[in-house]
Write a protein that holds these residues in place. Structure first.
Motif, PDB file in Angstrom:
ATOM      1  N   GLN A   1       0.877  -1.168   0.000  1.00 40.54           N
ATOM      2  CA  GLN A   1       0.000   0.000   0.000  1.00 40.54           C
ATOM      3  C   GLN A   1       0.917   1.221   0.000  1.00 40.54           C
ATOM      4  O   GLN A   1       1.720   1.402   0.921  1.00 40.54           O
ATOM      5  CB  GLN A   1      -0.912  -0.011   1.224  1.00 40.54           C
ATOM      6  CG  GLN A   1      -1.740  -1.289   1.379  1.00 40.54           C
ATOM      7  CD  GLN A   1      -2.679  -1.551   0.209  1.00 40.54           C
ATOM      8  OE1 GLN A   1      -3.229  -0.610  -0.372  1.00 40.54           O
ATOM      9  NE2 GLN A   1      -2.869  -2.818  -0.137  1.00 40.54           N
ATOM     10  N   VAL A   2       0.807   2.028  -1.054  1.00 38.53           N
ATOM     11  CA  VAL A   2       1.776   3.098  -1.285  1.00 38.53           C
ATOM     12  C   VAL A   2       1.083   4.454  -1.287  1.00 38.53           C
ATOM     13  O   VAL A   2       0.092   4.662  -2.012  1.00 38.53           O
ATOM     14  CB  VAL A   2       2.524   2.883  -2.619  1.00 38.53           C
ATOM     15  CG1 VAL A   2       3.617   3.930  -2.788  1.00 38.53           C
ATOM     16  CG2 VAL A   2       3.124   1.474  -2.681  1.00 38.53           C
ATOM     17  N   ASP A   3       1.616   5.364  -0.485  1.00 34.96           N
ATOM     18  CA  ASP A   3       1.121   6.739  -0.421  1.00 34.96           C
ATOM     19  C   ASP A   3       1.775   7.553  -1.526  1.00 34.96           C
ATOM     20  O   ASP A   3       3.002   7.648  -1.592  1.00 34.96           O
ATOM     21  CB  ASP A   3       1.443   7.323   0.955  1.00 34.96           C
ATOM     22  CG  ASP A   3       0.953   8.755   1.117  1.00 34.96           C
ATOM     23  OD1 ASP A   3       0.239   9.265   0.224  1.00 34.96           O
ATOM     24  OD2 ASP A   3       1.301   9.381   2.149  1.00 34.96           O
ATOM     25  N   LEU A   4       0.949   8.160  -2.398  1.00 41.33           N
ATOM     26  CA  LEU A   4       1.452   9.009  -3.475  1.00 41.33           C
ATOM     27  C   LEU A   4       1.093  10.472  -3.241  1.00 41.33           C
ATOM     28  O   LEU A   4       1.006  11.260  -4.181  1.00 41.33           O
ATOM     29  CB  LEU A   4       0.899   8.546  -4.827  1.00 41.33           C
ATOM     30  CG  LEU A   4       1.241   7.120  -5.258  1.00 41.33           C
ATOM     31  CD1 LEU A   4       0.667   6.841  -6.633  1.00 41.33           C
ATOM     32  CD2 LEU A   4       2.738   6.873  -5.232  1.00 41.33           C
ATOM     33  N   GLY A   5       0.884  10.828  -2.000  1.00 39.15           N
ATOM     34  CA  GLY A   5       0.574  12.204  -1.678  1.00 39.15           C
ATOM     35  C   GLY A   5      -0.912  12.496  -1.733  1.00 39.15           C
ATOM     36  O   GLY A   5      -1.580  12.599  -0.711  1.00 39.15           O
ATOM     37  N   ASN A   6      -1.468  12.579  -2.941  1.00 37.30           N
ATOM     38  CA  ASN A   6      -2.892  12.872  -3.095  1.00 37.30           C
ATOM     39  C   ASN A   6      -3.731  11.624  -3.316  1.00 37.30           C
ATOM     40  O   ASN A   6      -4.939  11.701  -3.519  1.00 37.30           O
ATOM     41  CB  ASN A   6      -3.118  13.850  -4.251  1.00 37.30           C
ATOM     42  CG  ASN A   6      -2.653  13.290  -5.591  1.00 37.30           C
ATOM     43  OD1 ASN A   6      -1.998  12.250  -5.648  1.00 37.30           O
ATOM     44  ND2 ASN A   6      -2.981  13.977  -6.668  1.00 37.30           N
ATOM     45  N   GLN A   7      -3.099  10.468  -3.279  1.00 38.48           N
ATOM     46  CA  GLN A   7      -3.824   9.211  -3.415  1.00 38.48           C
ATOM     47  C   GLN A   7      -2.985   8.073  -2.853  1.00 38.48           C
ATOM     48  O   GLN A   7      -1.770   8.197  -2.693  1.00 38.48           O
ATOM     49  CB  GLN A   7      -4.162   8.929  -4.890  1.00 38.48           C
ATOM     50  CG  GLN A   7      -2.952   8.667  -5.762  1.00 38.48           C
ATOM     51  CD  GLN A   7      -3.301   8.324  -7.195  1.00 38.48           C
ATOM     52  OE1 GLN A   7      -2.634   8.762  -8.115  1.00 38.48           O
ATOM     53  NE2 GLN A   7      -4.320   7.537  -7.410  1.00 38.48           N
ATOM     54  N   LYS A   8      -3.659   6.986  -2.542  1.00 39.44           N
ATOM     55  CA  LYS A   8      -2.976   5.775  -2.104  1.00 39.44           C
ATOM     56  C   LYS A   8      -3.341   4.650  -3.058  1.00 39.44           C
ATOM     57  O   LYS A   8      -4.498   4.501  -3.441  1.00 39.44           O
ATOM     58  CB  LYS A   8      -3.367   5.434  -0.671  1.00 39.44           C
ATOM     59  CG  LYS A   8      -2.908   6.495   0.332  1.00 39.44           C
ATOM     60  CD  LYS A   8      -3.250   6.131   1.762  1.00 39.44           C
ATOM     61  CE  LYS A   8      -2.767   7.232   2.720  1.00 39.44           C
ATOM     62  NZ  LYS A   8      -3.061   6.920   4.138  1.00 39.44           N
ATOM     63  N   VAL A   9      -2.335   3.889  -3.440  1.00 40.56           N
ATOM     64  CA  VAL A   9      -2.549   2.842  -4.433  1.00 40.56           C
ATOM     65  C   VAL A   9      -1.992   1.513  -3.924  1.00 40.56           C
ATOM     66  O   VAL A   9      -1.107   1.475  -3.073  1.00 40.56           O
ATOM     67  CB  VAL A   9      -1.880   3.186  -5.783  1.00 40.56           C
ATOM     68  CG1 VAL A   9      -2.507   4.428  -6.390  1.00 40.56           C
ATOM     69  CG2 VAL A   9      -0.386   3.360  -5.628  1.00 40.56           C
TER      70      VAL A   9
ATOM     71  N   SER B   1      -3.248  -4.463  -9.186  1.00 37.70           N
ATOM     72  CA  SER B   1      -2.046  -3.655  -9.014  1.00 37.70           C
ATOM     73  C   SER B   1      -2.154  -2.433  -9.909  1.00 37.70           C
ATOM     74  O   SER B   1      -2.467  -2.547 -11.093  1.00 37.70           O
ATOM     75  CB  SER B   1      -0.805  -4.476  -9.382  1.00 37.70           C
ATOM     76  OG  SER B   1       0.385  -3.751  -9.152  1.00 37.70           O
ATOM     77  N   ASN B   2      -1.892  -1.248  -9.330  1.00 40.69           N
ATOM     78  CA  ASN B   2      -2.042  -0.003 -10.075  1.00 40.69           C
ATOM     79  C   ASN B   2      -0.749   0.805 -10.030  1.00 40.69           C
ATOM     80  O   ASN B   2      -0.555   1.647  -9.154  1.00 40.69           O
ATOM     81  CB  ASN B   2      -3.196   0.809  -9.498  1.00 40.69           C
ATOM     82  CG  ASN B   2      -4.550   0.185  -9.797  1.00 40.69           C
ATOM     83  OD1 ASN B   2      -5.052   0.298 -10.914  1.00 40.69           O
ATOM     84  ND2 ASN B   2      -5.128  -0.490  -8.834  1.00 40.69           N
ATOM     85  N   GLY B   3       0.119   0.528 -10.989  1.00 38.69           N
ATOM     86  CA  GLY B   3       1.411   1.189 -11.037  1.00 38.69           C
ATOM     87  C   GLY B   3       2.535   0.192 -10.857  1.00 38.69           C
ATOM     88  O   GLY B   3       2.317  -1.018 -10.732  1.00 38.69           O
ATOM     89  N   MET B   4       3.767   0.702 -10.828  1.00 37.53           N
ATOM     90  CA  MET B   4       4.930  -0.157 -10.664  1.00 37.53           C
ATOM     91  C   MET B   4       5.977   0.536  -9.803  1.00 37.53           C
ATOM     92  O   MET B   4       6.271   1.710 -10.003  1.00 37.53           O
ATOM     93  CB  MET B   4       5.541  -0.509 -12.022  1.00 37.53           C
ATOM     94  CG  MET B   4       6.692  -1.506 -11.928  1.00 37.53           C
ATOM     95  SD  MET B   4       7.297  -2.053 -13.542  1.00 37.53           S
ATOM     96  CE  MET B   4       8.326  -0.676 -14.020  1.00 37.53           C
ATOM     97  N   ILE B   5       6.509  -0.182  -8.823  1.00 36.76           N
ATOM     98  CA  ILE B   5       7.643   0.292  -8.041  1.00 36.76           C
ATOM     99  C   ILE B   5       8.904  -0.036  -8.829  1.00 36.76           C
ATOM    100  O   ILE B   5       9.131  -1.188  -9.190  1.00 36.76           O
ATOM    101  CB  ILE B   5       7.659  -0.354  -6.650  1.00 36.76           C
ATOM    102  CG1 ILE B   5       6.420   0.081  -5.860  1.00 36.76           C
ATOM    103  CG2 ILE B   5       8.932   0.007  -5.891  1.00 36.76           C
ATOM    104  CD1 ILE B   5       6.258  -0.621  -4.522  1.00 36.76           C
ATOM    105  N   CYS B   6       9.713   0.979  -9.110  1.00 38.16           N
ATOM    106  CA  CYS B   6      10.767   0.849 -10.114  1.00 38.16           C
ATOM    107  C   CYS B   6      12.136   0.552  -9.519  1.00 38.16           C
ATOM    108  O   CYS B   6      12.495   1.051  -8.445  1.00 38.16           O
ATOM    109  CB  CYS B   6      10.873   2.139 -10.917  1.00 38.16           C
ATOM    110  SG  CYS B   6       9.354   2.617 -11.745  1.00 38.16           S
ATOM    111  N   ALA B   7      12.911  -0.203 -10.277  1.00 42.38           N
ATOM    112  CA  ALA B   7      14.334  -0.364 -10.012  1.00 42.38           C
ATOM    113  C   ALA B   7      15.092   0.755 -10.717  1.00 42.38           C
ATOM    114  O   ALA B   7      14.613   1.331 -11.705  1.00 42.38           O
ATOM    115  CB  ALA B   7      14.821  -1.721 -10.519  1.00 42.38           C
ATOM    116  N   ALA B   8      16.283   1.054 -10.230  1.00 41.51           N
ATOM    117  CA  ALA B   8      17.089   2.102 -10.856  1.00 41.51           C
ATOM    118  C   ALA B   8      17.409   1.760 -12.301  1.00 41.51           C
ATOM    119  O   ALA B   8      17.402   2.634 -13.181  1.00 41.51           O
ATOM    120  CB  ALA B   8      18.378   2.304 -10.059  1.00 41.51           C
TER     121      ALA B   8
END
Length: 211
Positions: free
Chosen positions: A118-126, A166-173
């Motif tokens: 569960q990730v906080d994106l400031g104005n939304q959580k996804v 799943s809505n989005g992707m947590i990225c690797a460098a």
């Protein structure tokens, strides 16, 4: 809605605008505009603009993903209308790569290596399903939001991994193509002072992380 637009070098003077996805598509072309719609429900999937430089000459030397202003989208809409198509585009100038804060995570019930975050994106959580071996709670990461185009050309869509939304992707460098990025699995965990949740990811500063 405008999800993503790009000017692929291998296609010449063509602007590809993507608004949705579907396996089965219907295509119509008129006056240098190609409209793509879903064969199932007729919803707009995107437009291809042939000879883009005639409409937006400033894009002639640009390749890869391009970010269109409201004025540029309006010019495209004029071209769409002149070609006899009704579905217009809407500009989306919000950042697609942002800082996310991982508030919590749980193990995926059907996978031994995936986690549900569960990730906080400031104005939304996804909710994002992530397979990075170093993902953890209470860290800052880079999130490619729905509609983002990765350096590889992949567009991020909402979906499901092993049955979990799943809505989005947590990225690797390395997925962000950052300078000197480690070529191994693992998401990019940002320094705590890099920014706040929801801030646009600063690629220039990101390129200094592995200097």
């Amino acid at each position: 809605m405008l999800i993503s637009s790009y000017n692929p070098n291998e296609m010449g003077d063509v602007l590809v605008v993507v608004t949705g996805q579907a396996a089965d598509q219907n295509v119509k072309q008129n006056q240098g505009v190609v409209q793509i719609v879903s064969a199932q429900d007729g919803s707009l999937l995107g437009y291809n603009f042939l000879k883009t430089s005639e409409v937006l000459p400033e894009l002639k030397e640009q390749n890869g993903q391009v970010f269109l202003s409201e004025d540029q989208v309006e010019k495209l809409n004029e071209k769409i209308q002149a070609a006899g198509f009704d579905e217009k585009l809407t500009a989306d100038e919000t950042p697609k790569f942002v800082i996310g804060y991982v508030e919590s995570m749980t193990k995926h019930p059907k996978s031994d290596h995936l986690h549900i975050t569960q990730v906080d994106l400031g104005n939304q959580k996804v909710q994002i399903v992530c397979g990075s071996p170093n993902i953890a709670e209470h860290v800052k990461v880079v999130v490619a939001k729905v509609g983002a185009m990765m350096p590889s050309g992949q567009i991020i869509w909402p979906g499901a991994l092993v049955g979990v939304p799943s809505n989005g992707m947590i990225c690797a460098a390395r997925e962000l193509n950052l300078k000197n990025a480690p070529q191994k699995p693992g998401c990019l965990i940002l320094p705590d002072d890099f920014g706040q949740a929801g801030d646009a990811f600063d690629f220039a500063r990101g390129n200094q992380l592995f200097a």
